[in-house]
Design an enzyme around this catalytic site. Sequence first.
Site, PDB file in Angstrom:
ATOM      1  CG  ASP A 180      17.484 -13.056  -1.540  1.00  0.00           C
ATOM      2  OD1 ASP A 180      16.894 -12.524  -0.580  1.00  0.00           O
ATOM      3  OD2 ASP A 180      18.398 -13.881  -1.401  1.00  0.00           O
ATOM      4  N   GLY A 227      28.913 -12.188  -2.142  1.00  0.00           N
ATOM      5  CA  GLY A 227      29.055 -13.031  -0.955  1.00  0.00           C
ATOM      6  C   GLY A 227      28.826 -12.261   0.334  1.00  0.00           C
ATOM      7  CB  SER A 249      20.329 -10.343  -2.959  1.00  0.00           C
ATOM      8  OG  SER A 249      19.574 -10.995  -2.026  1.00  0.00           O
ATOM      9  CB  SER A 250      25.878 -10.400  -5.480  1.00  0.00           C
ATOM     10  OG  SER A 250      26.353 -11.604  -4.916  1.00  0.00           O
ATOM     11  CB  SER A 251      23.273 -15.180  -6.453  1.00  0.00           C
ATOM     12  OG  SER A 251      23.728 -15.209  -5.164  1.00  0.00           O
TER      13      SER A 251
HETATM   14  C1  GLA Z   1      18.884 -16.126   1.420  1.00  0.00           C
HETATM   15  C2  GLA Z   1      17.821 -16.748   0.533  1.00  0.00           C
HETATM   16  C3  GLA Z   1      16.457 -16.137   0.814  1.00  0.00           C
HETATM   17  C4  GLA Z   1      16.121 -16.169   2.309  1.00  0.00           C
HETATM   18  C5  GLA Z   1      17.295 -15.642   3.125  1.00  0.00           C
HETATM   19  C6  GLA Z   1      17.077 -15.819   4.600  1.00  0.00           C
HETATM   20  O1  GLA Z   1      19.046 -14.770   1.112  1.00  0.00           O
HETATM   21  O2  GLA Z   1      18.141 -16.561  -0.833  1.00  0.00           O
HETATM   22  O3  GLA Z   1      15.469 -16.805   0.062  1.00  0.00           O
HETATM   23  O4  GLA Z   1      15.747 -17.453   2.719  1.00  0.00           O
HETATM   24  O5  GLA Z   1      18.515 -16.254   2.782  1.00  0.00           O
HETATM   25  O6  GLA Z   1      15.983 -15.052   5.013  1.00  0.00           O
END
Ligand code: GLA
Length: 373
Positions: free
Chosen positions: A162, A112, A116-118
Amino acid sequence: MSAFERAFGRAPAGVWAAPGRVNLIGEYTDINEGWVLPLALPHTVRVAAAPREDGRLRLHRGEDPATGWAEGGVEGADGWAAYPSGVLWALRAEGYAVGGADLQVDGDVPMGAGLSSSAALECAVALALDGLYGLGLSRQEVARICRRAENDFVGVPCGIMDQMASMCCEDGRALHLDTRELTWRQVPLRLEEAGLRLVVVDTRVRHALGDGAYAARRAGCEAGAHALGVRSLRDVPHGRLADVLELLPDPAVRGLVRHVVAENERVRQVVALLDAGDVRAAGPVLTAGHASLRDDFGVSCPELDLAVATANEAGAAGARMTGAGFGGSAVALVDERQVGAVTQAVRAAFARAGYGEPGVFTATASAGARRVA
Ligand code: GLA
């Protein structure tokens, strides 16, 4: 005995790891088919896996056996279990003959935190299933399938940045990715040569409005593209921005369009500066990107604004929020001699504002997803 053996009473067939990312510049451009410049973190999600004959997925995370079981295959998965379940669902939806698996999930990507942990979880699971069932997927294919899992199974209308970052980043480089063509170049990030560091400030806040607001920004960008008669905002050249804004009566849509078109230009500028070896000069471009996300795109929050302003006042070359915003993390480009001062200043400012203690660490551009055992 490994956590996998404690959870499932047998040995795993392998262990796969996928990193989180920090995006240097290019925010909300991927949902407009534009350009991004992320780098992978040394932090990874690790998945130990073994195949199952009954086609089902059993999940276990950390040491707590009560957390995140999804005994019933892909139905009824909620919370974090939706991500691995979605990956299995997406692979099958694409016609891959993939059986079930026991999966033990561990890792150190802050959750969170806008790092980009997901996507890291999705990519690690997809690589594990690819390895267990010999699917022979390319890195882009894994990224595309993981994005599909997140869009169509989890229900988050994210772009592909991500997942591509987690799959395709390389040590010491940032990934200059064209999210329409899915072509990229590895751009050397010569931070150390320039005496610089990337400092990540995890505000540790996650504002609840995040998910609906993300979808709303995406819809607004699409409305803007529609009003301008282009397939996506990527097709609006920066040189035409002033003219194009005149055509948009709705001030909210105008702000979204201005951010996206200018942000694509900022990606181009930062890549040119990195190529020219002038990393420090990228700082003000990052700070301009933050102002745009705050004022035009409306996805920052007081904690992120404070982290960015304080880092800059304490001598950073530039700073911005990174990721989707509404909390999560900021990234600052900092002279190596000032990392301590910037860290102290941010911690003190958070304490003065009555915010919780932020997580602060130095990010190094690291390798993409891989098998580790
Ligand atoms: C999240 C989304 C990405 C991107 C960013 C904002 O991380 O997963 O695809 O849109 O927000 O840049």
